[in-house]
Design an enzyme around this catalytic site. Structure first.
Site, PDB file in Angstrom:
ATOM      1  N   LYS A   1      -5.316  -0.704   6.142  1.00 23.80           N
ATOM      2  CA  LYS A   1      -3.972  -0.357   5.658  1.00 23.80           C
ATOM      3  C   LYS A   1      -4.052   1.021   5.029  1.00 23.80           C
ATOM      4  O   LYS A   1      -5.153   1.543   4.815  1.00 23.80           O
ATOM      5  CB  LYS A   1      -3.499  -1.374   4.625  1.00 23.80           C
ATOM      6  CG  LYS A   1      -4.507  -1.612   3.486  1.00 23.80           C
ATOM      7  CD  LYS A   1      -4.061  -2.708   2.526  1.00 23.80           C
ATOM      8  CE  LYS A   1      -4.288  -4.106   3.020  1.00 23.80           C
ATOM      9  NZ  LYS A   1      -3.083  -4.866   3.272  1.00 23.80           N
ATOM     10  N   LYS A  13      -2.616  -1.012  -3.527  1.00 27.93           N
ATOM     11  CA  LYS A  13      -3.195  -1.939  -2.549  1.00 27.93           C
ATOM     12  C   LYS A  13      -4.608  -2.364  -2.943  1.00 27.93           C
ATOM     13  O   LYS A  13      -5.131  -3.337  -2.447  1.00 27.93           O
ATOM     14  CB  LYS A  13      -3.203  -1.296  -1.159  1.00 27.93           C
ATOM     15  CG  LYS A  13      -1.793  -1.020  -0.605  1.00 27.93           C
ATOM     16  CD  LYS A  13      -1.864  -0.364   0.768  1.00 27.93           C
ATOM     17  CE  LYS A  13      -0.527   0.117   1.288  1.00 27.93           C
ATOM     18  NZ  LYS A  13       0.273  -0.939   1.941  1.00 27.93           N
TER      19      LYS A  13
HETATM   20  O1  73E Z   1       4.949  -3.616   2.125  1.00 25.33           O
HETATM   21  C1  73E Z   1       5.206  -2.645   3.127  1.00 25.33           C
HETATM   22  C2  73E Z   1       6.121  -3.249   4.175  1.00 25.33           C
HETATM   23  O2  73E Z   1       5.474  -4.303   4.856  1.00 25.33           O
HETATM   24  C3  73E Z   1       5.862  -1.411   2.511  1.00 25.33           C
HETATM   25  O3  73E Z   1       4.973  -0.814   1.586  1.00 25.33           O
HETATM   26  C4  73E Z   1       6.225  -0.414   3.596  1.00 25.33           C
HETATM   27  O4  73E Z   1       7.129  -1.067   4.515  1.00 25.33           O
HETATM   28  C5  73E Z   1       6.556  -2.189   5.178  1.00 25.33           C
HETATM   29  C6  73E Z   1       7.580  -2.732   6.163  1.00 25.33           C
HETATM   30  O5  73E Z   1       8.636  -3.348   5.505  1.00 25.33           O
HETATM   31  C7  73E Z   1       6.862   0.813   3.041  1.00 25.33           C
HETATM   32  N1  73E Z   1       6.681   2.088   3.467  1.00 25.33           N
HETATM   33  C8  73E Z   1       7.432   2.872   2.711  1.00 25.33           C
HETATM   34  N2  73E Z   1       8.053   2.141   1.821  1.00 25.33           N
HETATM   35  N3  73E Z   1       7.693   0.847   2.011  1.00 25.33           N
HETATM   36  C9  73E Z   1       7.573   4.326   2.835  1.00 25.33           C
HETATM   37  C10 73E Z   1       8.186   5.064   1.808  1.00 25.33           C
HETATM   38  C11 73E Z   1       8.313   6.437   1.948  1.00 25.33           C
HETATM   39  C12 73E Z   1       7.847   7.077   3.079  1.00 25.33           C
HETATM   40  C13 73E Z   1       7.248   6.338   4.088  1.00 25.33           C
HETATM   41  C14 73E Z   1       7.118   4.967   3.962  1.00 25.33           C
END
Ligand code: 73E
Length: 812
Positions: free
Chosen positions: A548, A554
């Site tokens: 990840k 995390k």
């Molecule tokens: O927990 C994950 C989630 O499974 C989460 O951190 C991620 O989205 C996934 C899908 O729902 C996520 N990425 C971002 N925010 N949450 C993010 C924020 C800013 C830029 C790029 C990605």
């Protein structure tokens, strides 16, 4: 129905011979070469085009069927898509895998060799971008009329390597050699404005005329998104920024000022130059807001163009259209639709607002306060002056509504305002997204609950019915069938058919086989063969994977503390009965995220120390797999025994790697965070290794005053691990990592250390009993059917989008 008949085209053949004829024809006419002189690239491109042709007919029939039924459409707006490699998927979805394998023999090459050349478009950072890809896959599979809109970045997520023990980044020029999967459609170009000023419009209080200071062209291309087991082929439409003809200054060029002559065009093209290597914390600046507006403006104009092909009345717009915002990144679409309706099409404010609000829905993906986007008002004023005026008006009317519901509650009004009044006034995009949409959802049950009870509590008080949960899911085609063909065959054999591929709950039929010794033996053999293929370590060792993005929440550092403790234990007692483990890490850190890069460095240093230690290395090995991407995930996931999902409870919105791993029979060690909770509830608590604080306890501990040092003082093994890090036993970065953990430990790593180590001992007890472990593994797969993105899409379709399928007729 065969649309080709009307224009006298022949139908494409389905036999290996016919496929080979078409392949050779693609090579000759479209690559302009012959078998004798074809390079590997020629072979790849000819094959890709031949496979694409098989989907193009389905695409034509899909477009015709959609046009005829004038349905309600889903438009998915996302700044990121991590689509993964296309060739293997499209072979599967077009049912041409076998004939293609036969046909490519003409090149003297195997299909596997050719697949090596298929570069994945890395147009996303992590889970959010991959979710977008899984959802478009499942929308097509469920016959939902949909378009995914995004940006065609020239450079995707950077390529990672480990150099001198730390992360190095190189640009990802993914389409450098061209992208055979893409169609361009220059006729659907859009023009997008930036900067400039606004002027009144005679005779109107509300309408304004925006005079942009810069004009950029948006050029669309699209990739096909086939459904599995159905005729539908939807598209993902990606916008690329171009300078207009006028942006090239011929007179300067003639005067020898070459750089100046193209500077305007270069500036325009920079908008789609690079994906922000940003996951949750790092902040992009003006260019990022430009990208967001560019995406939204091009997409909305395209959506309106499509609407007007079949409809006249604006009052039908929200009936025919739902626009799903993938996080706040495309939130600027809300004021942009208002601007288009009010300023360009002359609708009154109230009518436009009613349409707008009913058109949009918003998915929130985070709880981290630093990841909730805000933009300085002064930036908006300069870049998007008209949008700022519209946002002010939206906010004024909204705050009147709040005031009417909660008279005299000025504090609430201040908290809820779309404009944050701090040192610097900022536009709060999440507030705008909640105010301007009909539905708001989180991505796992806990996350949706925390959204309602914490960050968006005031909004949930005002509009309780607006808030929903839609738990994420993953594509079983890509992450089981394609990634793990051995397991897929065994599952199909065990269940008697492959209907699980489109109805994943059928996996529950494996439950009775969990106690069948012969089946278990084969299950183990599949896992072992996958480990041999991966080649990361001894296939008989416990393959423990943490794959990840690198982020402190995390807690890769917690995993590392466990590894260091094991290292110490083995050194002290080399004759002990140790369970051999291969600990595999993979993931990228944002280039500017210093602390995350330190952890990568430390992992590699600890790995080298263990490797060089003849006492410990037979039992313990760290593998850092470089350049984690979808393709690499597809290799690692099938080989994993243990899935590390160890974020601090309350921080990981959902996670989707956790689902992929459970589906492939890895057992989770995890906290009560994100979708882990739902995985555990389904696979059974006896088939999940739980540890750590829950979200409530974690919040309490933070409020009560948390002292990481107390844990250090109390726990000798923890102390030994941290002392070794701090003393620089694994290199100089250790000091910084240890300081941060002992100083403030933002994510309560030390508080969860002992509980984590205990859970790891339980892991080893289970592993020593292969029958028990295998049973747990089979039950994980059997009970993870809920985590299909087909189910996620069905949830969105029923509860948020209110759309149904449109069946595309077969060829005959
Ligand atoms: O927990 C994950 C989630 O499974 C989460 O951190 C991620 O989205 C996934 C899908 O729902 C996520 N990425 C971002 N925010 N949450 C993010 C924020 C800013 C830029 C790029 C990605």
């Amino acid at each position: 129905m065969d649309l080709r008949q009307g224009i006298g085209l022949r139908r494409l053949g389905t036999t290996a011979d016919e496929f080979q004829q078409d392949l050779l024809s693609s090579l000759y006419y479209r690559r302009g070469t012959t078998v004798e002189s074809a390079s590997a690239r020629d072979a790849y491109e000819a094959l890709a085009l031949t496979v694409r042709d098989r989907l193009a007919d389905r695409r034509a029939r899909t477009a015709a069927a959609h046009y005829a039924s004038n349905p309600r459409w889903v438009y998915y707006l996302s700044a990121e898509y991590l689509l993964g490699a296309q060739l293997e998927q499209n072979l599967l979805y077009s049912g041409t895998g076998e004939v293609a394998a036969e046909a490519v023999k003409a090149f003297g090459r195997s299909l596997e060799e050719i697949e090596e050349l298929d570069v994945e478009p890395g147009l996303g950072n992590g889970g959010l971008g991959r979710l977008a890809a899984c959802l478009v896959d499942s929308m097509a599979t469920r016959d939902i009329p949909a378009v995914g809109y995004g940006i065609r970045y020239d450079f995707g997520i950077f390529k990672q390597s480990v150099e001198d023990g730390g992360q190095a980044e190189r640009p990802d020029d993914w389409a450098f050699q061209g992208n055979p999967w893409e169609f361009t459609a220059a006729d659907d170009r859009q023009t997008v404005g930036f900067y400039g000023h606004t002027e009144p419009v005679a005779g109107s209080e509300i309408r304004r005329h925006w005079v942009p200071g810069e004009i950029v062209l948006g050029e669309p291309s699209h990739m096909l998104v086939p459904g599995y087991g159905t005729e539908t082929v939807n598209i993902v439409r990606l916008w690329r920024a171009r300078g207009s003809e006028a942006s090239f200054d011929l007179s300067r060029f003639s005067a020898g000022q070459y750089a100046e002559a193209v500077q305007e065009a270069v500036r325009a093209e920079n908008i789609s130059k690079v994906l922000y290597p940003d996951d949750s914390t790092e902040l992009g600046r003006e260019l990022r807001l430009k990208q967001q507006y560019f995406l939204c403006s091009c997409s909305l104009r395209d959506i309106i163009r499509r609407f007007r092909l079949r409809n006249q009345d604006w009052d039908d717009f929200a009936e025919k259209t739902v626009v799903q915002l993938n996080d706040t990144h495309p939130t600027i679409a809300i004021p942009e639709l208002m601007r288009l309706l009010v300023d360009e099409y002359g609708l009154g404010w109230d009518r436009a607002w009613s349409i707008t609000r009913r058109t949009f829905a918003y998915t929130c993906h985070t709880l981290l306060p630093e990841a909730l986007e805000t933009w300085p008002v002064h930036l908006f004023e300069r870049l998007l002056p008209r949008h700022l005026e519209i946002i002010y008006l939206i906010n004024m009317l909204f705050l009147q509504e709040v005031e009417a519901r909660f008279p005299g509650d000025a504090e609430r009004v201040r908290r809820m305002s779309i404009i944050g009044e701090g040192d610097e006034r900022r536009v709060r995009m999440a507030h705008l997204a909640v105010v301007g949409t009909e539905a708001v959802n989180g991505v796992a049950e806990l996350h949706s609950k925390l959204l309602r009870e914490t960050v968006l509590q005031d909004f949930a008080d005002l509009w309780p019915a607006k808030f929903q949960n839609v738990t994420n899911g993953v594509s079983p085609r890509r992450f089981v069938k394609l990634a793990n063909p051995r397991l897929s065959d065994l599952i199909t054999e065990g269940l008697g058919d492959d209907s699980w591929l489109t109805d994943l709950e059928h996996l529950a039929g494996l439950e009775p086989l969990a106690g069948d010794a012969a089946f278990a033996e084969r299950w183990r053999a599949v896992k072992r063969a996958n480990k041999v293929d991966l080649g990361a370590g001894d296939p008989d060792s416990l393959t423990d994977v943490m794959i990840k993005r690198f982020h402190e929440y995390k807690r890769q550092q917690l995993k590392l503390l466990h590894v260091i403790t094991m290292y110490h234990r083995i050194r002290e007692n080399p004759a002990g009965d140790w369970v051999p483990r291969t600990v595999l890490f993979a993931g990228k850190a944002a280039p500017a995220y210093h602390a995350a890069k330190n952890i990568i460095r430390l992992i590699n240093a600890v790995g080298a120390t263990i490797e060089a230690d003849p006492v410990v290395s037979p039992y313990l090995k760290i593998v850092f797999a470089e350049n984690y991407n979808v393709t690499l995930a597809e290799r690692i996931v099938p080989a994993a025994d243990l899935s590390e999902q160890i974020s601090l409870a309350g921080k990981e919105a959902s996670g989707t790697g956790n689902m992929k791993l459970a589906l492939n029979g890895a057992i989770t060690i995890g906290t009560l965070d994100g979708a882990n909770i739902e995985i555990r509830a389904r696979v059974g608590e006896e088939n999940f290794f739980l540890f750590g604080l829950d979200a409530f306890q974690a919040a309490e501990m933070r409020i009560g005053g948390y002292h990481p040092r107390a844990h250090y003082e109390r726990d000798a093994e923890l102390r030994a691990a941290l002392d070794a890090i701090a003393a620089g036993e694994f290199g100089g970065v250790g000091r910084e990592v240890a300081d941060s953990l002992l100083g403030w430990d933002e994510y309560l790593t030390l508080a969860d250390y002992r509980s984590y180590l205990d859970a790891q001992e339980e892991v080893e007890r289970a592993w020593r009993d292969p029958a028990r472990w295998t049973r747990m593994s089979i039950l994980n797969t059997a009970h993870s059917g809920f985590f299909s993105s087909d189910r996620t899409v069905a949830d969105y379709a029923a509860r948020i989008w209110r759309v149904g399928p449109v069946t595309v007729p077969r060829e005959d």
